[in-house]
Design a protein around this motif. Structure first.
Motif, PDB file in Angstrom:
ATOM      1  N   ALA A  51      52.049  38.848  28.357  1.00  0.00           N
ATOM      2  CA  ALA A  51      51.780  39.509  29.640  1.00  0.00           C
ATOM      3  C   ALA A  51      51.211  40.910  29.481  1.00  0.00           C
ATOM      4  O   ALA A  51      51.178  41.683  30.440  1.00  0.00           O
ATOM      5  N   ALA A  52      50.732  41.245  28.281  1.00  0.00           N
ATOM      6  CA  ALA A  52      50.116  42.565  28.087  1.00  0.00           C
ATOM      7  C   ALA A  52      48.714  42.627  28.665  1.00  0.00           C
ATOM      8  O   ALA A  52      48.172  43.724  28.853  1.00  0.00           O
ATOM      9  N   GLY A  53      48.098  41.463  28.929  1.00  0.00           N
ATOM     10  CA  GLY A  53      46.768  41.454  29.535  1.00  0.00           C
ATOM     11  C   GLY A  53      45.684  40.815  28.689  1.00  0.00           C
ATOM     12  O   GLY A  53      44.500  40.920  29.023  1.00  0.00           O
ATOM     13  N   LYS A  54      46.050  40.117  27.610  1.00  0.00           N
ATOM     14  CA  LYS A  54      45.049  39.524  26.720  1.00  0.00           C
ATOM     15  C   LYS A  54      44.193  38.485  27.447  1.00  0.00           C
ATOM     16  O   LYS A  54      42.956  38.548  27.432  1.00  0.00           O
ATOM     17  N   SER A  55      44.857  37.519  28.084  1.00  0.00           N
ATOM     18  CA  SER A  55      44.109  36.476  28.801  1.00  0.00           C
ATOM     19  C   SER A  55      43.356  37.061  29.989  1.00  0.00           C
ATOM     20  O   SER A  55      42.223  36.651  30.277  1.00  0.00           O
ATOM     21  N   SER A  56      43.966  38.011  30.675  1.00  0.00           N
ATOM     22  CA  SER A  56      43.294  38.643  31.816  1.00  0.00           C
ATOM     23  C   SER A  56      42.026  39.350  31.374  1.00  0.00           C
ATOM     24  O   SER A  56      40.997  39.288  32.056  1.00  0.00           O
ATOM     25  N   LEU A  57      42.084  40.017  30.219  1.00  0.00           N
ATOM     26  CA  LEU A  57      40.900  40.702  29.713  1.00  0.00           C
ATOM     27  C   LEU A  57      39.794  39.696  29.377  1.00  0.00           C
ATOM     28  O   LEU A  57      38.634  39.881  29.766  1.00  0.00           O
ATOM     29  N   LEU A  58      40.139  38.620  28.689  1.00  0.00           N
ATOM     30  CA  LEU A  58      39.125  37.637  28.305  1.00  0.00           C
ATOM     31  C   LEU A  58      38.493  36.991  29.529  1.00  0.00           C
ATOM     32  O   LEU A  58      37.280  36.776  29.579  1.00  0.00           O
ATOM     33  N   ARG A  59      39.306  36.685  30.531  1.00  0.00           N
ATOM     34  CA  ARG A  59      38.757  36.096  31.747  1.00  0.00           C
ATOM     35  C   ARG A  59      37.862  37.084  32.489  1.00  0.00           C
ATOM     36  O   ARG A  59      36.826  36.702  33.047  1.00  0.00           O
ATOM     37  N   ALA A  60      38.254  38.344  32.488  1.00  0.00           N
ATOM     38  CA  ALA A  60      37.405  39.354  33.129  1.00  0.00           C
ATOM     39  C   ALA A  60      36.073  39.484  32.393  1.00  0.00           C
ATOM     40  O   ALA A  60      35.014  39.611  33.021  1.00  0.00           O
ATOM     41  N   LEU A  61      36.099  39.430  31.071  1.00  0.00           N
ATOM     42  CA  LEU A  61      34.865  39.514  30.297  1.00  0.00           C
ATOM     43  C   LEU A  61      33.969  38.305  30.539  1.00  0.00           C
ATOM     44  O   LEU A  61      32.747  38.393  30.422  1.00  0.00           O
ATOM     45  N   ALA A  62      34.603  37.173  30.889  1.00  0.00           N
ATOM     46  CA  ALA A  62      33.831  35.964  31.196  1.00  0.00           C
ATOM     47  C   ALA A  62      33.364  35.932  32.650  1.00  0.00           C
ATOM     48  O   ALA A  62      32.601  35.040  33.033  1.00  0.00           O
ATOM     49  N   GLY A  63      33.828  36.885  33.460  1.00  0.00           N
ATOM     50  CA  GLY A  63      33.484  36.889  34.879  1.00  0.00           C
ATOM     51  C   GLY A  63      34.247  35.860  35.671  1.00  0.00           C
ATOM     52  O   GLY A  63      33.803  35.414  36.731  1.00  0.00           O
ATOM     53  N   LEU A  64      35.436  35.478  35.192  1.00  0.00           N
ATOM     54  CA  LEU A  64      36.205  34.396  35.812  1.00  0.00           C
ATOM     55  C   LEU A  64      37.551  34.843  36.355  1.00  0.00           C
ATOM     56  O   LEU A  64      38.246  34.048  36.973  1.00  0.00           O
ATOM     57  N   GLY A  65      37.940  36.070  36.117  1.00  0.00           N
ATOM     58  CA  GLY A  65      39.289  36.467  36.475  1.00  0.00           C
ATOM     59  C   GLY A  65      39.354  37.616  37.442  1.00  0.00           C
ATOM     60  O   GLY A  65      38.611  37.677  38.429  1.00  0.00           O
ATOM     61  N   LEU A  66      40.240  38.558  37.117  1.00  0.00           N
ATOM     62  CA  LEU A  66      40.472  39.704  37.986  1.00  0.00           C
ATOM     63  C   LEU A  66      39.201  40.527  38.169  1.00  0.00           C
ATOM     64  O   LEU A  66      38.393  40.662  37.246  1.00  0.00           O
TER      65      LEU A  66
END
Length: 256
Positions: A51-66
């Motif tokens: 929950a530190a933000g690893k998946s959130s960061l990757l999804r944001a870099l892909a344009g798919l998340g937050l």
């Protein structure tokens, strides 16, 4: 630690450029002001506690998340690339932690659909090479719904490879792999000089095998980014994971 210095050569355009990126979830800061550049041949590994933000960061870099609270993400110098699905598909490929399969496709059919940046009927030589290197050749005529977790994960990596794009975003690409396949995946990633790779992982020994650079997320918005030699230290690992670490024969282990 300061962000990695930007290249001085005006002709060297980063595959991925992140400037001042901030991500919040429910009012909690995951990342504040992250800046780094990933170039072809570099493998940036994102580390951090759950929950530190690893998946959130990757999804944001892909344009798919937050949606970021601040900052910018540019793909090959284009800060608007993620706003265009077609443009983004030609530049980046994303592997989630656990792909979900809704249809009884064979592995070969799935890889054909991903080929040529999603255009279908990808390069047969590229597919054959990915299948060989990732040890999935014998799986090509199997249904993806009948694969083990590790097999499906390697098929997902092959699906990224056959797209032929310059940026790979991989969320925990070896979490389901046995030690032999963890090693072979690391070796395969190291043989991708034309790709910039951003990935997440928990095993520091594997990170040392594979990564050229590290982004450590401290869980409160703070981060440290740079080369493996710059970032992987006992203090940074303790700050990142909340437990002591020490090196034995050059490999980092948690200190009991």
């Amino acid at each position: 630690m300061k962000p990695r210095d930007m290249p001085t050569s005006a002709t060297r355009i980063a595959t991925l450029q992140v400037l001042g990126l901030s991500l919040h979830v429910g009012g909690r800061p995951l990342i504040e002001g992250l800046s780094f550049e990933a170039h072809a041949g570099e493998r940036w590994c994102v580390i951090g506690r759950n929950a530190a933000g690893k998946s959130s960061l990757l999804r944001a870099l892909a344009g798919l998340g937050l949606r970021p609270q601040a900052g910018s993400i540019a793909l090959q110098g284009d800060a608007q690339a993620l706003a265009s699905g077609a443009r983004a598909a030609r530049l980046r490929a994303y592997l989630p932690q656990s792909p979900r399969d809704r249809f009884e496709l064979t592995v070969r059919e799935l890889l054909d659909l991903h080929g040529a940046a999603g255009a279908g009927q990808g390069d047969s030589a590229l597919l054959a090479a990915a299948a060989r290197d990732l040890d999935i050749t014998v799986l090509l005529d199997r249904a993806v719904t009948q694969l083990s977790g590790g097999e499906r994960q390697r098929v997902g990596l092959a699906a990224v490879a056959v797209q032929g794009v310059p940026l790979w975003l991989l969320d925990e690409p070896v979490s389901f792999q046995d030690p032999a396949h963890q090693r072979s995946v690391a070796q395969w990633l190291c043989r991708q000089p034309e790709r910039a790779v951003v990935l997440s992982a928990h095993d520091m020994a594997w990170v040392q095998q594979c990564a050229t650079h590290v982004i450590a997320l401290l869980g409160d918005g703070a981060w440290r980014a740079g080369s493996v030699a710059e970032v992987l230290s006992a203090q940074t690992l303790a700050d990142t994971f909340g437990c002591p670490w020490r090196q034995i024969d050059g490999i980092w282990f948690t200190d009991r």
